[in-house]
Design a protein around this motif. Structure first.
Motif, mmCIF file in Angstrom:
data_model
loop_
_atom_site.group_PDB
_atom_site.id
_atom_site.type_symbol
_atom_site.label_atom_id
_atom_site.label_comp_id
_atom_site.label_asym_id
_atom_site.label_seq_id
_atom_site.Cartn_x
_atom_site.Cartn_y
_atom_site.Cartn_z
ATOM 1 N N LYS A 253 2.957 6.887 -7.448
ATOM 2 C CA LYS A 253 2.926 5.754 -6.514
ATOM 3 C C LYS A 253 2.489 6.197 -5.127
ATOM 4 N N ASN A 254 3.000 7.342 -4.693
ATOM 5 C CA ASN A 254 2.644 7.844 -3.366
ATOM 6 C C ASN A 254 1.179 8.255 -3.278
ATOM 7 N N ALA A 255 0.573 8.559 -4.429
ATOM 8 C CA ALA A 255 -0.835 8.984 -4.442
ATOM 9 C C ALA A 255 -1.802 7.805 -4.499
ATOM 10 N N LEU A 256 -1.288 6.620 -4.730
ATOM 11 C CA LEU A 256 -2.160 5.438 -4.808
ATOM 12 C C LEU A 256 -2.839 5.151 -3.475
ATOM 13 N N LYS A 257 -4.072 4.667 -3.555
ATOM 14 C CA LYS A 257 -4.781 4.187 -2.375
ATOM 15 C C LYS A 257 -4.940 2.682 -2.534
ATOM 16 N N ALA A 258 -4.481 1.935 -1.535
ATOM 17 C CA ALA A 258 -4.530 0.476 -1.634
ATOM 18 C C ALA A 258 -4.876 -0.125 -0.284
ATOM 19 N N LYS A 259 -5.523 -1.274 -0.319
ATOM 20 C CA LYS A 259 -5.835 -2.027 0.889
ATOM 21 C C LYS A 259 -5.151 -3.379 0.786
ATOM 22 N N TRP A 260 -4.477 -3.741 1.857
ATOM 23 C CA TRP A 260 -3.708 -4.977 1.876
ATOM 24 C C TRP A 260 -4.273 -5.919 2.929
ATOM 25 N N LYS A 261 -4.289 -7.193 2.621
ATOM 26 C CA LYS A 261 -4.851 -8.199 3.512
ATOM 27 C C LYS A 261 -3.733 -9.023 4.137
ATOM 28 N N GLN A 262 -3.793 -9.168 5.458
ATOM 29 C CA GLN A 262 -2.790 -9.961 6.166
ATOM 30 C C GLN A 262 -3.145 -11.442 6.045
ATOM 31 N N VAL A 263 -2.280 -12.220 5.375
ATOM 32 C CA VAL A 263 -2.564 -13.637 5.157
ATOM 33 C C VAL A 263 -1.614 -14.552 5.926
ATOM 34 N N SER A 264 -0.551 -14.015 6.447
ATOM 35 C CA SER A 264 0.325 -14.766 7.347
ATOM 36 C C SER A 264 0.777 -13.828 8.450
ATOM 37 N N PRO B 184 3.112 -3.026 2.267
ATOM 38 C CA PRO B 184 3.846 -2.261 3.285
ATOM 39 C C PRO B 184 4.353 -3.111 4.437
ATOM 40 N N ALA B 185 3.833 -4.346 4.554
ATOM 41 C CA ALA B 185 4.268 -5.244 5.625
ATOM 42 C C ALA B 185 4.398 -6.653 5.074
ATOM 43 N N PHE B 186 5.296 -7.418 5.660
ATOM 44 C CA PHE B 186 5.459 -8.803 5.229
ATOM 45 C C PHE B 186 4.262 -9.629 5.700
ATOM 46 N N GLY B 187 3.855 -10.565 4.836
ATOM 47 C CA GLY B 187 2.695 -11.391 5.144
ATOM 48 C C GLY B 187 1.397 -10.831 4.602
ATOM 49 N N GLN B 188 1.475 -9.792 3.772
ATOM 50 C CA GLN B 188 0.280 -9.171 3.220
ATOM 51 C C GLN B 188 0.174 -9.412 1.715
ATOM 52 N N ILE B 189 -1.078 -9.402 1.210
ATOM 53 C CA ILE B 189 -1.338 -9.444 -0.223
ATOM 54 C C ILE B 189 -2.314 -8.337 -0.572
ATOM 55 N N LEU B 190 -2.354 -7.973 -1.834
ATOM 56 C CA LEU B 190 -3.226 -6.890 -2.292
ATOM 57 C C LEU B 190 -4.682 -7.337 -2.289
ATOM 58 N N GLU B 191 -5.547 -6.494 -1.696
ATOM 59 C CA GLU B 191 -6.991 -6.753 -1.705
ATOM 60 C C GLU B 191 -7.674 -5.932 -2.795
ATOM 61 N N TYR B 192 -7.448 -4.616 -2.801
ATOM 62 C CA TYR B 192 -7.920 -3.779 -3.907
ATOM 63 C C TYR B 192 -7.129 -2.472 -3.908
ATOM 64 N N TYR B 193 -7.274 -1.689 -4.987
ATOM 65 C CA TYR B 193 -6.602 -0.398 -5.045
ATOM 66 C C TYR B 193 -7.430 0.580 -5.862
ATOM 67 N N ASP B 194 -7.142 1.860 -5.617
ATOM 68 C CA ASP B 194 -7.812 2.946 -6.338
ATOM 69 C C ASP B 194 -6.717 3.814 -6.958
#
Length: 756
Positions: free
Chosen positions: A317-328, A252-262
């Motif tokens: 896609k809208n029902a997905l739960k995901a956590k994103w990690k800011q790496v930059s 959802p934001a630039f500089g992020q990578i996927l950490e996990y999803y449900d």
């Protein structure tokens, strides 16, 4: 009969002919002068369909001609105008012509690209030679049957005649023509290299412009009936048996990578088939140092929802739960603006051009004028969101969809999946807009990786929100322009650019006023960012024209000279230059200036009409525009834009007007309203309810006038956009009394007292 023109070419490398099993002839040709010489004809063309030989034209024994158009059709009209050029020299009635979109064919082409307004310019010679060569082959066959010399025959509307009044249609001789041409090829192969070289240098008969019967006439878009009746033409229309639909959840934001999803909630949506992540293949490709990436895409996993239909895929896609990690760093537009201004005032620049000594000119000046011009990021806003079809099987990789750079996309997919390029079959659909966004094949790579993963044919579809928030953007740019004035004369000019991602093209130092000012310097600097930026319609010049032309208008005011006359005086200094870096023609620029001034009534404007003038060159075309602004209910309104264009020979006036009007309205709309920011790496808008585009009622009338000449045609998809913003800004200054240095103008107008 067409006039003989000394246009030497190698017919044996330019053309191949073959008889059709169903009757008629197939002529293989190089659509561009830059195409490869060796064009291999199909061994058994009777079993092939149109999409299998996009490099050829087919002449049937009923006289009908099928022309295969190899370039992507992005709305610029090449699928109509390029075949028109062939049909003109072939001298066949347009109603006897059928145009078919070709597929990617890297064996025969080197430039199957839509971009830079270059298709007609690059194809002009080869297209004419193709039509004229095909005509000559048919005339030779008729002359052989009659026992006369080909020079004693005439051609008109697909009918060949001789001095006796005898006539033969193309369909009457096409079979004989194929046989005779093949026999000639056999005899040619027996010649020595010296004899072959001599025969290759043939004088081809090409029409003079005054002999044109098709070029210069209004021809409707070949796809128009299908477009208005909703026939399948676009990428979103394509379907295949067993195809499933895919939507992709990206950061959802630039500089992020996927950490996990449900995926639990997503899988509960009706018609959702599967949920999984992709990214390994793409990340491996991105890590390769030998890959020349025009745009370095984020290296991260993405989540894919597969469903039986588009709506289910979007809901999943809208029902997905995901956590994103800011790496930059999570970028903010306000911070970027400050950094760009700091760079602009510093000395870490790369010099692109330096004439004379601007430092010395500034020291000796009576006055130095310096201004800063600013523009925001902009999304591409294609009507058709990004989408692509992929079916990856052990035998081949079948790709279908809208892409401006099909060869690059296919090559990257092949490398990504560890396959040979020969295994990739890519079909181009008509595009619902591109504007540079579809130069980048990220959506093609996604589709291919998804199909490779599930081993099914899939259609990847982005929503409008996906398109606007996870795309590639026009970079935010700032220009500082300074000029020295001595004895009421401009003696020095220094342009500094700071762009997010940097200047990709390096063209700007050689456009006007380069060469017109003795002490002239252009420097550029780059601000790094993890926000992906790339080409946007008329790259860089889309904003530069506003900055430079507004600045010239202000300089004219400062020295008390008419703004039009200032440009004409500067152009006089360029005439006769031997500087090969200069890309514009001062003479052609003069012509469009005089034409725009005359047709707009610029010297005698109507009462309460405020006019802004601009002249600009880009993408090989010279344009001058005059914007008319009036005050309605306390608000400045752009009512009309008069346009003068020198694009050489106008192949299809109707199509040309569409391109010109669209470019002007696009330029006015984005200069007035286009604004796009980032906060914590996230775009400020995700759809048109919060992103402002020009509306129907705000679109000005566009009145176009062409400079009539017989010069080679140049592009029209982009050149009329850049000067539009400048013309409007200058008109707004006259209407409001205030200069505009920052886009969009609507933000600044809100603070103007004239609005109340």
């Amino acid at each position: 009969m067409p006039t003989k023109i000394s246009s030497k070419f190698s017919r044996r490398s330019f053309l191949r002919t073959s008889s059709l099993a169903s009757g008629g002839m197939l002529i293989g040709f190089n659509f561009f002068s830059s195409c490869k010489d060796s064009v291999k004809m199909p061994d058994d063309i009777s079993k092939l369909n149109y999409n299998d030989f996009n490099a050829f034209i087919k002449i049937a024994n009923n006289g009908m001609v099928t022309i295969f158009s190899p370039n992507p059709e992005i709305g610029q009209g090449v699928k109509t105008s390029m075949p028109m050029i062939i049909a003109e020299e072939l001298d066949v009635p347009w109603e006897n012509v059928n145009v078919v979109q070709g597929v990617l064919d890297t064996s025969n082409y080197t430039r199957q690209v839509a971009g830079g307004s270059q298709s007609i310019r690059f194809g002009w010679d080869a297209l004419r030679q193709t039509g004229a060569s095909a005509r000559e082959i048919l005339v030779n066959a008729a002359a052989t049957r009659w026992g006369v010399k080909p020079s004693e025959c005439d051609v008109k509307n697909g009918v060949i005649s001789n001095a006796k009044g005898e006539t033969l249609g193309y369909g009457d001789v096409v079979n004989e023509a194929a046989i005779l041409e093949n026999e000639r090829a056999i005899q040619f192969a027996k010649l020595t290299k010296e004899e072959q070289s001599a025969e290759n240098e043939e004088v081809l008969r090409l029409k003079k412009p005054e002999e044109y019967t098709l070029i210069g006439k209004d021809i409707g878009n070949v796809d128009i009936d299908k477009i208005i009746t909703g026939k399948p033409l676009f990428g979103l229309d394509f379907k295949s048996e067993g195809m499933v639909y895919a939507c992709v959840l990206r950061p959802p934001a630039f500089g992020q990578i996927l950490e996990y999803y449900d995926e639990t909630a997503a899988k509960e949506v009706t018609d959702v088939i599967d949920v999984f992540k992709i990214g390994d293949k793409a990340k491996a490709m991105l890590a390769k140092e030998d890959v020349n990436w025009t745009v370095k895409l984020p290296e991260t996993d993405k989540i894919v929802v597969i469903a039986k239909n588009t709506w289910a895929a979007i809901k999943g896609k809208n029902a997905l739960k995901a956590k994103w990690k800011q790496v930059s760093k999570a970028e903010n537009s306000e911070e970027q603006d400050e950094k760009m201004l700091t760079l602009l005032n510093g000395n870490k620049f790369t010099n692109l051009r330096k004439d004379g000594d601007v430092v010395k000119a500034f020291k000796q000046a009576d006055k130095v004028i310096e201004r800063v011009f600013e523009s925001p990021f902009l999304p591409h806003n294609c009507m058709e969101p990004m989408n692509f079809y992929a079916n990856v099987t052990p035998e081949r990789i079948h790709l279908v969809g809208p892409v401006q750079t099909p060869a690059d996309a296919a090559a990257t997919v092949a490398s990504m999946l560890g396959r040979e390029m020969s295994e990739v079959h890519l079909e181009m659909t008509r595009m619902g807009g591109g504007f540079g966004r579809r130069l980048y094949g990220d959506f093609v790579y996604e589709a291919a990786e998804i199909s490779h993963t599930i081993k099914k044919p899939i259609k990847m579809i982005s929503s409008r929100e996906d398109d606007m928030t996870t795309g590639i953007y026009r970079p935010a740019i700032k220009y500082k322009i300074a000029a020295s004035i001595k004895d009421n004369t401009i003696t020095g000019y220094h342009l500094k650019e700071v762009a997010i991602g940097g200047n990709m093209y390096g063209l700007i130092p050689n456009f006007f006023p380069a060469g017109a000012i003795s002490n002239y310097q252009v420097d550029v600097a780059k601000l790094d960012s993890n926000i992906t930026v790339g080409a946007w319609r008329a790259p860089f010049t889309n904003f530069l024209a506003f900055a430079e032309q507004s600045f010239l208008d202000e300089l004219a005011e400062e020295i008390g000279k008419d703004a039009v006359q200032l440009r004409l005086d500067l152009l006089q200094k360029v005439k006769g230059t031997t500087d090969e870096r200069i890309q514009y023609s001062p003479e052609r620029m003069e012509e469009v200036i005089h034409l725009a001034v005359e047709k707009s009534g610029y010297r005698t404007p109507k009462e309460d009409v405020f006019q802004g003038f601009c002249a600009y060159y880009c993408h090989n075309t010279h344009v001058a525009e005059v914007a008319d602004v009036v005050i309605e209910s306390g608000m400045p309104v752009v009512k009309k834009v008069t346009v003068a264009v020198d694009c050489g020979i106008v192949v299809n006036p109707l199509g040309a007007l569409n391109q010109i009007e669209g470019g002007v309205i696009d330029g006015v709309g984005h200069a007035m309203y286009g604004d796009f920011k980032f906060k914590e790496g996230k775009p400020s808008s995700n759809n048109y309810n919060t992103y402002r585009l020009i509306r129907n009622g705000e679109a000005p009338k566009v009145e176009t006038h062409f400079v009539k000449n017989t010069k080679r045609p140049t592009g029209l998809g982009e050149p009329t956009l850049p000067p539009a913003g400048a013309a409007v800004a200058i008109a707004l200054k006259k209407a409001t009394g205030k200069r505009f240095y920052k886009q969009p103008f609507s933000t600044n107008l809100a603070s103007q007292s004239i609005i109340g």
